[in-house]
Motif scaffolding. Sequence first.
Motif, PDB file in Angstrom:
ATOM      1  N   ARG A 162       2.755   7.251   0.591  1.00  0.00           N
ATOM      2  CA  ARG A 162       1.649   7.840   1.036  1.00  0.00           C
ATOM      3  C   ARG A 162       1.826   8.372   2.478  1.00  0.00           C
ATOM      4  N   ASN A 213       4.932  -2.223   5.145  1.00  0.00           N
ATOM      5  CA  ASN A 213       3.718  -2.680   5.929  1.00  0.00           C
ATOM      6  C   ASN A 213       3.123  -1.050   6.529  1.00  0.00           C
ATOM      7  N   THR A 256      -4.475  -6.790  -2.740  1.00  0.00           N
ATOM      8  CA  THR A 256      -3.578  -7.372  -1.658  1.00  0.00           C
ATOM      9  C   THR A 256      -3.301  -8.740  -1.939  1.00  0.00           C
ATOM     10  N   SER A 293       0.822  -1.279  -0.093  1.00  0.00           N
ATOM     11  CA  SER A 293      -0.106   0.045  -0.044  1.00  0.00           C
ATOM     12  C   SER A 293       0.839   1.173   0.046  1.00  0.00           C
ATOM     13  N   GLY A 294       0.534   2.219  -0.948  1.00  0.00           N
ATOM     14  CA  GLY A 294       1.352   3.473  -0.721  1.00  0.00           C
ATOM     15  C   GLY A 294       2.333   3.395  -1.802  1.00  0.00           C
ATOM     16  N   THR A 295       2.530   2.546  -2.736  1.00  0.00           N
ATOM     17  CA  THR A 295       3.705   2.450  -3.568  1.00  0.00           C
ATOM     18  C   THR A 295       3.419   3.062  -4.913  1.00  0.00           C
ATOM     19  N   LYS A 299       0.498   1.913  -6.934  1.00  0.00           N
ATOM     20  CA  LYS A 299      -0.060   0.975  -7.950  1.00  0.00           C
ATOM     21  C   LYS A 299      -1.089   1.523  -8.580  1.00  0.00           C
ATOM     22  N   THR A 300      -2.117   2.257  -8.024  1.00  0.00           N
ATOM     23  CA  THR A 300      -3.219   2.939  -8.760  1.00  0.00           C
ATOM     24  C   THR A 300      -2.695   3.923  -9.459  1.00  0.00           C
ATOM     25  N   GLY A 314       2.796   2.120   4.499  1.00  0.00           N
ATOM     26  CA  GLY A 314       2.001   3.205   3.832  1.00  0.00           C
ATOM     27  C   GLY A 314       3.135   3.938   2.895  1.00  0.00           C
ATOM     28  N   ASP A 356      -8.656  -2.723 -10.294  1.00  0.00           N
ATOM     29  CA  ASP A 356      -7.969  -2.426  -9.041  1.00  0.00           C
ATOM     30  C   ASP A 356      -8.660  -2.751  -7.869  1.00  0.00           C
ATOM     31  N   GLU A 357      -8.035  -2.869  -6.790  1.00  0.00           N
ATOM     32  CA  GLU A 357      -8.754  -3.531  -5.743  1.00  0.00           C
ATOM     33  C   GLU A 357      -9.109  -4.653  -5.694  1.00  0.00           C
TER      34      GLU A 357
END
Length: 377
Positions: free
Chosen positions: A321, A316, A238, A140-142, A144-145, A318, A210-211
């Motif tokens: 972000r 782990n 995830t 999360s926060g890398t 990817k979106t 963020g 996504d997600e």
Amino acid sequence: MNEEPKQPDERAAIERLNESNRHLLEAGMMPANQLLTEDQIKSIRTRVAAYLEKHGISLTVAAMETGYGIGTVSPWMKAKYKGDNDAVARAFNNWMERDARRRTVSKPADYISTFAADSIATMVSTADQLQSMAVIVAPSGTGKTMVAKALCEDMRGIYLSMSSAISDREFLLELAEALGKSTAGRWTRAALLRFAVGALKGTKRIIFIDEAHQLRNAIGMVRTIHDKTGCCIVMLGTADVLELVNDRFDGKGQFSSRTIRANLLDFVSNADDPEGGKAGRDLFTIKEIKEFFARKKMRLADDGLRMMWLLACLPNHGCLRLIGYVADVAQKLCGIGQELSRADLMSALATCIGGEARHVRTILERAETRVAKAKVA
């Protein structure tokens, strides 16, 4: 005594794929933030015509694969199109690269600098070349979106985001709307599926989900869309999504055999683990973090920059972000334009994540010690 066979070095393999990701085959380098000139558009037209002739591709097929109708593409090729010539030119420039990659089973895209983003682009391109499905897990926060949306735009794909667990029919509704179909009124699941297949079959368009861990019971419909249309489907989410596509036992591997899978956490160090994060590579380089703050027009002292780099490399917590939030809070506490020190950022970290800051501070100190020892060695 027989020696144990050497295991393949997965990290080295993905690094080699990422390196190949930076080299273009057919596409020309186009300026990202300014309109193409008439000469540049003319050059693309000429190269498109030569490419179509070389590979025996009809203009109708090329139009389908770029997402434009023949009524747009035909006048554009004749330099008589009255619409957005820049957009069509970019679409064809990118299409030639994608098609060339499929033919060589090599790798496109050239703009992403971080390991995570570069690896996502690599896996997307590989799936597109193979016309397969792909599952990509990233911390999360890398970003990817952001990367998925940028690649979707470049490749004229379809982007879907699953905000909550959905049914087959709800997934098909989302897909139909993304394809431009009004879903007002009562649509049956079968009617939605017929529309989606009809709109996608033969286009080779790429679908980004996504997600994707939210797909749950709708995961079977994803495979159905892939099988009936031949379109590449990329699922990002995830680690739960890896379980969704794992049918090697009860499903005899019908889904997993169609899917390439990559969990970027397998390749990066993690200071949360008992070994102190020794295995793997850093998620970001300190240069990339420096550029991240340069874009935010923030000044960090050397000790502050080093701390934020190590914080971003905790998968782990963020990543980008989190360090963005921490720096924003520190700037509010210290004043815009002030150089931010490690102490300033530590105070802001406690403000952002409360009681968890003590645990994160311990991990950071352990990581700082590891980096210091590595420099001495």
